[in-house]
Design a protein around this motif. Structure first.
Motif, PDB file in Angstrom:
ATOM      1  N   ILE A 106      12.069  13.126  50.495  1.00 21.10           N
ATOM      2  CA  ILE A 106      12.833  12.520  51.492  1.00 21.10           C
ATOM      3  C   ILE A 106      14.175  12.254  50.811  1.00 21.10           C
ATOM      4  O   ILE A 106      15.430  12.390  51.417  1.00 21.10           O
ATOM      5  N   ILE A 107      14.112  11.496  49.705  1.00 21.80           N
ATOM      6  CA  ILE A 107      15.382  11.202  48.903  1.00 21.80           C
ATOM      7  C   ILE A 107      16.090  12.523  48.541  1.00 21.80           C
ATOM      8  O   ILE A 107      17.263  12.463  48.476  1.00 21.80           O
ATOM      9  N   LEU A 108      15.307  13.395  48.086  1.00 23.73           N
ATOM     10  CA  LEU A 108      16.002  14.824  47.888  1.00 23.73           C
ATOM     11  C   LEU A 108      16.835  15.405  49.262  1.00 23.73           C
ATOM     12  O   LEU A 108      17.963  15.772  48.949  1.00 23.73           O
ATOM     13  N   VAL A 109      16.224  15.386  50.307  1.00 25.77           N
ATOM     14  CA  VAL A 109      16.956  15.706  51.585  1.00 25.77           C
ATOM     15  C   VAL A 109      18.088  14.981  51.776  1.00 25.77           C
ATOM     16  O   VAL A 109      19.161  15.711  52.081  1.00 25.77           O
ATOM     17  N   VAL A 110      17.940  13.627  51.647  1.00 28.61           N
ATOM     18  CA  VAL A 110      19.035  12.817  52.168  1.00 28.61           C
ATOM     19  C   VAL A 110      20.310  13.042  50.885  1.00 28.61           C
ATOM     20  O   VAL A 110      21.447  13.060  51.591  1.00 28.61           O
ATOM     21  N   SER A 111      19.780  13.167  49.842  1.00 31.56           N
ATOM     22  CA  SER A 111      20.872  13.294  48.905  1.00 31.56           C
ATOM     23  C   SER A 111      21.525  14.682  49.148  1.00 31.56           C
ATOM     24  O   SER A 111      22.838  14.545  48.987  1.00 31.56           O
ATOM     25  N   LEU A 112      20.921  15.617  49.312  1.00 34.44           N
ATOM     26  CA  LEU A 112      21.483  16.904  49.582  1.00 34.44           C
ATOM     27  C   LEU A 112      22.333  16.917  50.858  1.00 34.44           C
ATOM     28  O   LEU A 112      23.617  17.411  50.691  1.00 34.44           O
ATOM     29  N   PHE A 113      21.983  16.450  51.684  1.00 34.49           N
ATOM     30  CA  PHE A 113      22.854  16.208  52.916  1.00 34.49           C
ATOM     31  C   PHE A 113      24.134  15.149  52.805  1.00 34.49           C
ATOM     32  O   PHE A 113      25.180  15.547  53.198  1.00 34.49           O
ATOM     33  N   ALA A 114      23.983  14.124  52.124  1.00 34.13           N
ATOM     34  CA  ALA A 114      24.987  13.587  51.777  1.00 34.13           C
ATOM     35  C   ALA A 114      26.089  14.207  50.658  1.00 34.13           C
ATOM     36  O   ALA A 114      27.193  14.119  50.964  1.00 34.13           O
ATOM     37  N   PHE A 115      25.638  14.990  49.709  1.00 36.54           N
ATOM     38  CA  PHE A 115      26.586  15.815  49.047  1.00 36.54           C
ATOM     39  C   PHE A 115      27.420  16.724  49.826  1.00 36.54           C
ATOM     40  O   PHE A 115      28.484  16.827  49.616  1.00 36.54           O
ATOM     41  N   ILE A 116      26.452  17.418  50.678  1.00 36.45           N
ATOM     42  CA  ILE A 116      27.199  18.434  51.775  1.00 36.45           C
ATOM     43  C   ILE A 116      28.276  17.830  52.501  1.00 36.45           C
ATOM     44  O   ILE A 116      29.493  18.488  52.595  1.00 36.45           O
ATOM     45  N   SER A 117      28.012  16.750  53.016  1.00 36.42           N
ATOM     46  CA  SER A 117      29.077  16.059  54.031  1.00 36.42           C
ATOM     47  C   SER A 117      29.991  15.488  53.115  1.00 36.42           C
ATOM     48  O   SER A 117      31.311  15.761  53.625  1.00 36.42           O
ATOM     49  N   TRP A 118      29.832  15.188  51.876  1.00 36.84           N
ATOM     50  CA  TRP A 118      30.847  14.641  51.118  1.00 36.84           C
ATOM     51  C   TRP A 118      31.823  15.823  50.751  1.00 36.84           C
ATOM     52  O   TRP A 118      33.059  15.845  50.680  1.00 36.84           O
ATOM     53  N   TYR A 119      31.101  17.037  50.464  1.00 39.29           N
ATOM     54  CA  TYR A 119      31.822  18.293  49.827  1.00 39.29           C
ATOM     55  C   TYR A 119      32.737  18.806  51.027  1.00 39.29           C
ATOM     56  O   TYR A 119      34.072  19.242  50.863  1.00 39.29           O
ATOM     57  N   ILE A 120      32.227  18.757  52.192  1.00 39.71           N
ATOM     58  CA  ILE A 120      32.956  19.277  53.348  1.00 39.71           C
ATOM     59  C   ILE A 120      34.162  18.260  53.682  1.00 39.71           C
ATOM     60  O   ILE A 120      35.279  18.667  54.131  1.00 39.71           O
ATOM     61  N   ALA A 121      33.867  17.038  53.445  1.00 38.47           N
ATOM     62  CA  ALA A 121      34.970  16.102  53.921  1.00 38.47           C
ATOM     63  C   ALA A 121      36.191  16.150  52.714  1.00 38.47           C
ATOM     64  O   ALA A 121      37.313  16.162  53.230  1.00 38.47           O
ATOM     65  N   ARG A 122      35.904  16.454  51.715  1.00 39.10           N
ATOM     66  CA  ARG A 122      36.810  16.360  50.560  1.00 39.10           C
ATOM     67  C   ARG A 122      37.471  17.955  50.696  1.00 39.10           C
ATOM     68  O   ARG A 122      38.717  17.855  50.442  1.00 39.10           O
ATOM     69  N   ARG A 123      36.707  18.814  51.039  1.00 39.40           N
ATOM     70  CA  ARG A 123      37.497  20.168  51.202  1.00 39.40           C
ATOM     71  C   ARG A 123      38.255  20.095  52.278  1.00 39.40           C
ATOM     72  O   ARG A 123      39.653  20.572  52.252  1.00 39.40           O
ATOM     73  N   ALA A 124      38.222  19.391  53.487  1.00 35.64           N
ATOM     74  CA  ALA A 124      38.771  19.388  54.518  1.00 35.64           C
ATOM     75  C   ALA A 124      40.325  18.626  54.235  1.00 35.64           C
ATOM     76  O   ALA A 124      41.264  18.770  54.702  1.00 35.64           O
ATOM     77  N   GLU A 125      40.055  17.445  53.430  1.00 36.38           N
ATOM     78  CA  GLU A 125      41.086  16.602  53.078  1.00 36.38           C
ATOM     79  C   GLU A 125      41.924  17.316  52.325  1.00 36.38           C
ATOM     80  O   GLU A 125      43.190  17.314  52.348  1.00 36.38           O
ATOM     81  N   ARG A 126      41.591  18.242  51.337  1.00 36.87           N
ATOM     82  CA  ARG A 126      42.291  18.847  50.397  1.00 36.87           C
ATOM     83  C   ARG A 126      43.195  19.846  51.428  1.00 36.87           C
ATOM     84  O   ARG A 126      44.293  20.150  50.994  1.00 36.87           O
ATOM     85  N   LYS A 127      42.458  20.569  52.313  1.00 36.13           N
ATOM     86  CA  LYS A 127      43.195  21.436  53.113  1.00 36.13           C
ATOM     87  C   LYS A 127      44.175  20.833  53.736  1.00 36.13           C
ATOM     88  O   LYS A 127      45.365  21.421  53.786  1.00 36.13           O
TER      89      LYS A 127
END
Length: 280
Positions: A244-265
């Motif tokens: 469960i911790i692994l799934v939540v961590s992966l989801f949080a990392f993917i969300s952070w990456y998408i948000a950071r990429r959108a902010e950069r664009k």
């Protein structure tokens, strides 16, 4: 050497206090011994045993389905309630509705679970439905208290919107219903997603309310984990918590990456526009 500030020290102490137990849990999920407190060497057998346990797998599937249906219904109910609380004029009815919607936020889960249990029993005696407690009653119960959280999240977003945009849409001939779906919903989409995720987490984590309103065949994951812990912590529970911790961590990392990429664009686009304006 730069002296550590008090705020920095307290930050690291808080992080260690929060995440050290999780780290210990992950380490002991690979413990070869059946005794949780005794290290018996590195092993992954408890992960194999976890995927062989049909009771836990069935509880996970049940909890995921209930959480999905409950969060979806909570978003619908909570959004409508938030729209009423923010768009209607101040009145006694609006204040009463706001208090009724937000009551589950401060009410103990025991009271909510007991009241819903009595409601379902009384409805079964008067109308014959629900005939027995199961997934449907858990879904209704979770949707009820999750809708309050969605209403708070969405109402805070609705208060920040410029109502003149909706008025402009209606001036151009759009009906109020079309304005709501075409203009309002896209603008509050982040709040809807946040409310859905919050409701999903609350429903997946709930133990007290589900214990009151569940029945045979609707045992959720927290109920299985709680009953297992009462008989002694099994290493399979550690393995489950690690996944469960692994799934939540992966989801949080993917969300952070998408948000950071959108902010950069967005920054690159603004920089490009400013350069074009300077050239002209």
């Amino acid at each position: 050497m730069k002296r550590w500030q008090f705020s920095t020290v307290m930050l690291w102490v808080g992080l260690v206090f929060l995440y050290l137990p999780m780290l210990i849990l992950v380490i002991y999920s690979f413990n070869g011994s059946k005794l949780v407190t005794v290290w018996g060497g590195f092993s992954t057998k408890w992960y194999v045993e976890l995927f062989k346990d049909e009771q836990i797998l069935q509880a996970v599937w049940t909890s995921l389905r209930i959480a999905f249906y409950s969060s979806t219904m909570a978003v619908i109910i909570g959004t409508l309630a938030a729209f009423v609380m923010t768009r209607f004029r101040r009145s006694w009815g609006r204040l009463t509705l706001s208090n009724m919607i937000t009551a589950p936020l401060v009410m103990p889960d025991v009271i909510i679970g007991l009241s819903l249990l009595l409601l379902f029993v009384q409805m079964g005696e008067l109308f014959g439905w629900p005939a027995e407690r199961g997934m449907t009653t858990v879904w209704i119960a979770h949707s009820t208290f999750c809708a309050a959280y969605v209403a708070v999240v969405v109402s805070s977003r609705l208060r920040e919107l410029d109502f003149s945009i909706e008025e402009a849409g209606m001036d151009l001939g759009a009906t109020p219903l079309k304005v709501f779906f075409v203009i309002t919903v896209p603008m509050i989409a982040p709040a809807l997603v946040a409310g859905w995720l919050l409701s999903f987490s609350l429903s997946l984590d709930d133990l007290v309310i589900a214990s009151f309103v569940s029945g045979p065949g609707s045992t959720t994951l927290p109920m299985v984990v709680f009953s297992s812990v009462r008989l002694g912590v099994s290493p399979k529970i550690n393995a489950l918590a690690t996944l469960i911790i692994l799934v939540v961590s992966l989801f949080a990392f993917i969300s952070w990456y998408i948000a950071r990429r959108a902010e950069r664009k967005s920054k690159e686009e603004m920089l490009r526009i400013s350069q074009e304006l300077e050239q002209h």
